[in-house]
Motif scaffolding. Structure first.
Motif, PDB file in Angstrom:
ATOM      1  N   ILE A 193       0.837  -1.207   0.000  1.00  0.00           N
ATOM      2  CA  ILE A 193       0.000   0.000   0.000  1.00  0.00           C
ATOM      3  C   ILE A 193       0.871   1.257   0.000  1.00  0.00           C
ATOM      4  O   ILE A 193       0.579   2.219  -0.718  1.00  0.00           O
ATOM      5  CB  ILE A 193      -0.966  -0.020   1.205  1.00  0.00           C
ATOM      6  N   ALA A 194       1.963   1.249   0.751  1.00  0.00           N
ATOM      7  CA  ALA A 194       2.868   2.409   0.780  1.00  0.00           C
ATOM      8  C   ALA A 194       3.522   2.619  -0.587  1.00  0.00           C
ATOM      9  O   ALA A 194       3.652   3.761  -1.057  1.00  0.00           O
ATOM     10  CB  ALA A 194       3.926   2.219   1.857  1.00  0.00           C
ATOM     11  N   LEU A 248       1.414   6.836  -6.715  1.00  0.00           N
ATOM     12  CA  LEU A 248       0.324   7.762  -7.038  1.00  0.00           C
ATOM     13  C   LEU A 248       0.712   9.207  -6.733  1.00  0.00           C
ATOM     14  O   LEU A 248       0.350  10.125  -7.478  1.00  0.00           O
ATOM     15  CB  LEU A 248      -0.940   7.368  -6.273  1.00  0.00           C
ATOM     16  N   ILE A 249       1.447   9.418  -5.655  1.00  0.00           N
ATOM     17  CA  ILE A 249       1.904  10.776  -5.334  1.00  0.00           C
ATOM     18  C   ILE A 249       2.844  11.285  -6.417  1.00  0.00           C
ATOM     19  O   ILE A 249       2.761  12.439  -6.842  1.00  0.00           O
ATOM     20  CB  ILE A 249       2.564  10.800  -3.941  1.00  0.00           C
ATOM     21  N   LEU A 271       2.337  14.579  -8.834  1.00  0.00           N
ATOM     22  CA  LEU A 271       3.337  15.645  -8.995  1.00  0.00           C
ATOM     23  C   LEU A 271       3.713  15.846 -10.466  1.00  0.00           C
ATOM     24  O   LEU A 271       3.861  16.986 -10.930  1.00  0.00           O
ATOM     25  CB  LEU A 271       4.572  15.332  -8.155  1.00  0.00           C
ATOM     26  N   HIS A 272       3.851  14.752 -11.203  1.00  0.00           N
ATOM     27  CA  HIS A 272       4.168  14.872 -12.633  1.00  0.00           C
ATOM     28  C   HIS A 272       3.018  15.529 -13.392  1.00  0.00           C
ATOM     29  O   HIS A 272       3.241  16.363 -14.280  1.00  0.00           O
ATOM     30  CB  HIS A 272       4.479  13.501 -13.234  1.00  0.00           C
ATOM     31  N   LEU A 273       1.799  15.167 -13.062  1.00  0.00           N
ATOM     32  CA  LEU A 273       0.647  15.768 -13.743  1.00  0.00           C
ATOM     33  C   LEU A 273       0.532  17.258 -13.434  1.00  0.00           C
ATOM     34  O   LEU A 273       0.158  18.043 -14.313  1.00  0.00           O
ATOM     35  CB  LEU A 273      -0.640  15.043 -13.351  1.00  0.00           C
ATOM     36  N   ARG A 274       0.869  17.656 -12.222  1.00  0.00           N
ATOM     37  CA  ARG A 274       0.848  19.083 -11.890  1.00  0.00           C
ATOM     38  C   ARG A 274       1.911  19.832 -12.688  1.00  0.00           C
ATOM     39  O   ARG A 274       1.679  20.948 -13.156  1.00  0.00           O
ATOM     40  CB  ARG A 274       1.050  19.281 -10.395  1.00  0.00           C
TER      41      ARG A 274
END
Length: 75
Positions: A16-17, A23-24, A28-31
């Protein structure tokens, strides 16, 4: 609690981590991509403004040059 259950919980927490970290990073890449696209869109707007059609003042310039055109047609 049996050792097998503890190991299972630790492995599940690690999975899960890792998924959360992935996902984080995607967020960040999408931002970053969104920021770059904002810059590109602004640049396209500037290019569109600078390459717009000739303004309406061209009609008055053409009217002022009518005598020159008439003279050139007589030659």
């Amino acid at each position: 609690m049996p050792a097998v259950a503890v190991v299972t919980l630790v492995i599940a927490a690690l999975i899960i981590a890792a998924a959360a970290l992935g996902l984080i990073r995607v967020i960040l890449h999408l931002r970053a991509v969104a920021g770059t696209l904002d810059g590109v869109i602004a640049g396209v707007g500037v290019v569109a403004d600078r390459t717009a059609l000739v303004p309406d003042g061209l009609a008055s310039v053409n009217a002022s040059l009518k005598p020159v055109r008439d003279f050139c047609e007589t030659i």
